[in-house]
Design a protein around this motif. Structure first.
Motif, short mmCIF file in Angstrom:
data_model
loop_
_atom_site.label_atom_id
_atom_site.label_comp_id
_atom_site.label_asym_id
_atom_site.label_seq_id
_atom_site.Cartn_x
_atom_site.Cartn_y
_atom_site.Cartn_z
N ARG A 223 0.92 -1.31 -0.04
CA ARG A 223 0.19 0.19 0.10
C ARG A 223 0.64 1.42 0.08
N GLU A 224 1.76 1.17 0.40
CA GLU A 224 3.11 2.70 -0.14
C GLU A 224 3.13 3.05 -0.99
N LYS A 225 3.35 4.69 -0.90
CA LYS A 225 3.26 5.08 -1.89
C LYS A 225 4.37 5.60 -2.86
N LEU A 226 4.48 4.81 -4.04
CA LEU A 226 5.96 4.82 -4.58
C LEU A 226 6.18 7.01 -5.45
N ILE A 227 7.20 6.92 -5.03
CA ILE A 227 7.26 8.50 -5.98
C ILE A 227 8.36 8.69 -6.98
N SER A 228 9.25 7.40 -6.61
CA SER A 228 10.33 8.34 -8.00
C SER A 228 9.62 6.86 -9.08
N ASN A 229 9.87 7.43 -10.02
CA ASN A 229 9.11 7.20 -11.60
C ASN A 229 9.68 5.54 -11.71
N LEU A 230 11.36 5.68 -11.31
CA LEU A 230 12.40 4.64 -11.92
C LEU A 230 11.72 3.42 -10.27
N SER A 231 11.71 3.82 -9.79
CA SER A 231 10.79 2.57 -8.56
C SER A 231 9.70 2.40 -9.43
N ARG A 232 9.04 2.79 -9.89
CA ARG A 232 6.77 2.72 -9.91
C ARG A 232 7.72 1.41 -11.19
N PHE A 233 8.76 1.75 -12.26
CA PHE A 233 8.79 0.73 -13.31
C PHE A 233 9.00 -0.52 -13.64
N VAL A 234 10.23 -0.04 -12.24
CA VAL A 234 10.70 -1.54 -11.61
C VAL A 234 9.61 -2.46 -10.77
N VAL A 235 9.04 -2.21 -9.97
CA VAL A 235 7.56 -2.56 -9.20
C VAL A 235 7.16 -3.24 -10.68
N ILE A 236 6.64 -2.37 -11.31
CA ILE A 236 5.98 -3.09 -12.52
C ILE A 236 6.15 -4.07 -12.86
N VAL A 237 7.54 -3.88 -13.59
CA VAL A 237 7.80 -5.41 -14.29
C VAL A 237 7.68 -6.77 -13.64
N TRP A 238 8.25 -5.89 -12.09
CA TRP A 238 7.84 -7.17 -10.96
C TRP A 238 6.82 -7.79 -10.53
N VAL A 239 6.10 -6.77 -10.94
CA VAL A 239 4.60 -6.84 -10.48
C VAL A 239 3.91 -7.87 -11.76
N PHE A 240 4.60 -7.51 -13.10
CA PHE A 240 4.57 -9.04 -14.23
C PHE A 240 4.62 -10.37 -14.23
N VAL A 241 6.15 -10.22 -13.25
CA VAL A 241 6.56 -11.50 -13.53
C VAL A 241 6.00 -12.26 -12.26
N MET A 242 6.04 -11.75 -10.55
CA MET A 242 4.82 -12.15 -10.19
C MET A 242 3.62 -13.26 -10.70
N LEU A 243 2.91 -12.32 -11.80
CA LEU A 243 1.84 -12.64 -12.22
C LEU A 243 2.01 -13.89 -13.50
N VAL A 244 3.14 -14.04 -13.61
CA VAL A 244 3.68 -15.09 -14.45
C VAL A 244 3.52 -16.40 -12.83
N LEU A 245 4.88 -16.10 -12.23
CA LEU A 245 5.34 -17.17 -11.13
C LEU A 245 3.59 -17.62 -10.92
N THR A 246 3.28 -16.43 -10.33
CA THR A 246 1.09 -17.12 -9.28
C THR A 246 0.93 -17.91 -10.07
N SER A 247 0.69 -17.65 -11.33
CA SER A 247 -0.40 -19.06 -12.41
C SER A 247 0.45 -19.66 -12.98
N SER A 248 1.44 -20.07 -13.23
CA SER A 248 1.53 -20.81 -13.50
C SER A 248 1.66 -21.90 -12.34
N TYR A 249 2.58 -21.26 -10.92
CA TYR A 249 2.40 -22.23 -9.46
C TYR A 249 0.94 -22.67 -9.00
N THR A 250 -0.38 -22.26 -9.97
CA THR A 250 -1.42 -22.36 -8.93
C THR A 250 -1.96 -23.43 -9.41
N ALA A 251 -1.69 -23.04 -11.68
CA ALA A 251 -1.87 -24.09 -12.14
C ALA A 251 -0.87 -25.58 -12.47
N SER A 252 -0.17 -25.71 -11.52
CA SER A 252 0.70 -26.85 -11.60
C SER A 252 0.17 -27.28 -9.73
#
Length: 867
Positions: free
Chosen positions: A573-602
């Protein structure tokens, strides 16, 4: 002239002269025949000399036999009188005897259809039976060469003298009967052949399995044999083919009337090929004489003038194309006949045009024959070879019958006591025997105790029994081993090879830690490392601009871990101020989406699909724990287990698949076993029956598979090994499916084995994307931070460690909207610190000069270092 051949030939000559001059009534030269007897060599030579010297004939027709022709041809060469004879011996050559014209085919030419016939049926050995004399001996070397060219061996040659007794012929036939070869080629004249086949019938060699092939000299004169149809049923003959025509049919009818008018008491003589060729020969002579009449030179002797005209001429006669080239009648077509009932049936042809056999005179059906009726009224193609075994009629094949019925079993008729062998190994053995190029009679003999209820010993004891002569062969589920090969010879294997473990299986859905299984260990570690790395990158970027990422060290460490791991469930819930950190988190959330979907299916698959895992994966685990292991009774596997270190108390033998099942169900703790050590063929069958309960595990210990055993040096090993390959390629799949078809219920409910967890190889791409994005953002941040504090870095008066401390303190203490310390040089070249003050933001609630402020704290630290 009183013989059947003499009567037939003289009638044909007389009719040919009348027919020729009736057709050519304008010809002036008339043939006048002079007939002489030639019953033996001396009489033939005397008659020829009389005709040449006293009658001064222009040419001589005959004699028919090669031995008589040899004398007459010599006289013809000396006196320059052409001799036209049907003597077929290859020793009499028109090339070496200029005044010899052969009005029949060279006997060697018939070897082409004979060899094609033998090659067609795949017979590898033949016996040559021939009549003594020039007629018989002349063909011997040519037949051997012809057989060698097609890879067929002449195993024996029998010479029959016309003067030998029937008992001598019978004794020779019995000797041949004890041999292996069952294909016989007979080259004899009717008088000798008649006696031969009478003795063949008496010796029982006209039964099923035998092959008799007769050459042209006999096949065209069958009418002169005594009871030929009764004695020669199923015999195959080769003879020149005469195409049927209206002219030939008309001549047959006229010849029959004239012959009976001349010889009313002779009912045996019939028109054959030799008579038809004599008729065509007279036509050729008539044409040649007329051509001589047209020549101007009449001073030259008749023989030399006639010779070139009859050494090369061609006409369409009653026998078909009558083409003489260089004194030799050229072959066109041979007919292959089968003696059946009261006559003969044409089963095929051989011709120079198709250069092979065919059931019709065309190229379309090349390589085919019509059905043959063999000796013994059999329609099964003879193998051409039988294996005599120690002078016994049957090959005694030993088999060990245990409890594995699918492989080999014995069914005993309670009333007759007759034993019938069944099973996979029996069917393979039968199929292999059928593929042999010869007949092999055999019988199965059980290797059982005196009461007939159990095996008489182990497989090794059965092999030993074979080596000392107890059996002629051993079939069944006999594994090829090195120590056994020292005692007996094995064929090529006919099953897959190897020994492995059968163990119970357990359902992984009942495991406490099943939630960890969707991801492999390396993927868990990689994911955890990226959690920490991503959280660290976000903290570094947000630390100077975001109040929520500042505070005491414990708070900042907790924030670093919390923020990164909370992305798994998207709970951050923490608000991010830097655009760089926002970019990092967006990519990581996408990675998490792929991992959690695969984990759930398996995980869903693992929880819904039955997961079967072997209870044991290492045989050493069973040995170390002191648990029991099972094996087949009498098998070599016992010694293999002992070599692995198992003691006798751990080994238990069983004889059926049901016993295997019961023992595995009990387990070692309740008197059963923890695993079964067995060969792969048995394992396949056992697992097909119990598909939900057991599995094969561990390494496969190599063996050579099942094979058939014979005494060392047995000639059968090579032939059966070749037959094993043929059965493996053509029939093994059908035999296997027949005996080892998997249970339909088992096939429908067959559980899937364990689904493997996901590894990091499947996610290299997304982790690479996350790593690149986080690292790029971190580098951009540091380059920007260092650029903003470049005054500290370019100072030349302070050490690197002093600069690092100031930079680190600046990063940790000052926010981007606060003043930063700077390192400067004073005029006295002594270390000094000056601070570029920036006005503090009013809304921050503190002054840059207030006690405890970040700026003052930094100044105090730097001054301490300077002092």
């Amino acid at each position: 002239m009183n013989s059947s051949v003499g009567k037939m030939s003289s009638t044909c000559i007389s009719m040919a002269i009348r027919d020729f001059y009736k057709k050519h009534d304008n010809y002036t030269n008339i043939i006048k025949p002079y007939f002489r007897n030639s019953s033996d060599n001396v009489q033939a030579a005397s008659a020829a000399l009389d005709l040449i010297k006293n009658v001064q004939v222009a040419a001589i027709i005959g004699p028919m036999t090669s031995s008589q022709a040899d004398f007459v041809i010599e006289l013809g060469n000396k006196e320059k009188v052409p001799v036209i004879s049907q003597a077929a011996s290859p020793s009499l050559s028109p090339n070496n005897n200029r005044y010899f014209i052969r009005s029949a085919h060279d006997s060697t030419l018939q070897l082409k259809p004979i060899t094609e016939l033998i090659k067609h049926f795949g017979w590898s050995e033949v016996v040559f039976v021939f009549e003594h004399g020039q007629y018989g001996r002349g063909l011997v070397p040519y037949l051997s060469d012809a057989m060698m060219n097609i890879g067929t061996k002449v195993t024996s040659q029998i010479v029959i003298y016309p003067s030998v007794s029937d008992d001598w012929i019978l004794a020779e036939l019995y000797r041949l009967k004890t041999m292996q070869t069952r294909v016989f080629v007979v080259h004899a004249l009717p008088q000798v052949a008649s006696r031969l086949f009478e003795m063949v019938t008496e010796a029982g060699m006209m039964d099923e399995g035998y092959v008799w092939i007769i050459t042209e000299g006999l096949a065209t004169n069958l009418q002169y044999l005594d009871d030929e149809n009764e004695l020669m049923q199923g015999v195959i003959g080769i003879k020149s083919y005469i195409p049927n025509s209206g002219a030939l049919n008309d001549f047959r009818k006229r010849w029959k009337r004239e012959f009976h008018s001349l010889y009313p008491d002779d009912d045996l003589t019939t028109l054959d090929m030799s008579g038809i060729r004599v008729y065509d020969t007279v036509f050729g002579l008539g044409l040649a004489l007329e051509n001589i009449a047209k020549q101007k030179n009449r001073d030259k002797k008749m023989g030399p003038r006639l010779l070139p005209l009859i050494r090369n001429f061609r006409l369409d006669g009653l026998s078909g194309e009558f083409n003489v080239v260089n004194g030799q009648l050229h072959p066109s077509v041979y007919e292959i006949v089968n003696i059946i009932g009261n006559g003969e049936k044409t089963i095929g042809f051989w011709s120079t045009e198709i250069d092979g056999i065919s059931n019709k005179l065309d190229n379309v059906t090349k390589g085919t024959l019509k059905p043959v009726t063999w000796p013994g009224d059999s329609h099964v193609i003879p193998k051409g070879w039988e294996m005599p075994v120690s002078n016994k009629n049957m090959l005694r094949v030993g088999v060990r019958v245990g409890g594995f019925d699918q492989f080999i079993d014995a069914n005993i008729d309670p009333e007759t006591g007759q034993v019938t062998m069944t099973g996979f190994c029996v069917d393979v053995f039968n199929a292999v025997i059928d593929e042999l190029p010869y007949a092999l009679k055999y019988e199965f003999v059980r290797f059982v105790s005196s009461d007939g209820k159990r095996p008489a010993g182990s497989f090794d004891e059965l092999v030993l029994n074979l080596s000392i002569g107890g059996y002629d062969a051993v079939a069944g589920d006999i594994t090829i081993l090195a120590d056994r090969s020292d005692k007996v010879s094995f064929t090529l294997p006919y099953t897959e090879a190897g020994v492995s473990l059968v163990v119970p299986i357990k359902d992984e859905r009942k495991s406490t830690w099943i939630f960890m299984k969707p991801l492999e260990k390396d993927l868990w570690i990689t994911t955890g490392a990226f959690f920490i790395y991503t959280g660290l990158v976000v903290w570094v970027i947000e630390h100077r601009v975001n109040e929520e990422f500042r505070g005491p060290p414990r708070k900042q460490l907790g924030m670093l871990l919390w923020y990164s791991f909370s992305t798994v469930v998207y709970a951050h819930r923490e608000k991010l101020i830097s655009n760089l950190s926002r970019f990092v988190v967006i990519v990581w959330v996408f990675v998490m989406l792929v991992l959690t979907s695969s984990y759930t299916a398996s995980l869903s698959s693992m929880l819904t699909v039955q997961q079967l895992q072997p209870r044991y994966t290492d045989i050493n685990e069973i040995k170390i724990n002191g648990e029991s292991i099972g094996y087949q009774d009498g098998s070599f596997v016992r010694e293999m287990l002992k070599d692995m270190g198992f003691n006798d108390t751990q080994l238990k033998n069983y004889s059926t698949f049901d016993q295997y099942h019961d023992a595995l169900q009990l387990g070692s703790q309740k008197g059963g076993v923890s695993a079964i050590m067995e060969e792969l063929p048995y394992i396949r069958v056992f697992l097909a029956k119990h598909c939900n309960m057991y599995t094969m595990t561990g390494p496969i210990h190599k063996t050579a598979g099942f094979g058939f055993a014979f005494p060392i040096g047995s000639p059968l090993v090579h032939d059966l090994s070749r037959a094993v390959l043929q059965v493996t390629e053509k029939q093994m799949m059908n035999i296997t499916n027949h005996w080892f078809r998997e249970d339909a219920k088992c096939d429908q409910q067959k559980p899937q084995m364990s689904i493997e967890g996901l590894g990091h190889d499947s996610f290299k791409g997304v982790f690479l994307l996350a790593g690149l994005s986080s690292t790029s953002a971190l580098l951009i941040f540091f380059f920007r931070f260092l650029y903003q504090n470049r005054e500290m870095l370019v100072s030349q008066d302070h050490s690197v460690s002093q600069k690092i401390v100031v930079i680190a303190k600046t990063f940790d203490v000052f926010r981007d909207d606060e003043s930063k310390p700077s390192v400067e040089s004073n005029t006295n070249n002594s270390p000094a610190i000056s601070v570029f003050h920036q006005e503090a933001r009013v809304d921050e609630g503190f002054s840059s000069t207030q006690p405890g402020s970040p700026v003052l704290d930094t100044i105090q630290v730097v001054e301490t270092i300077s002092n």
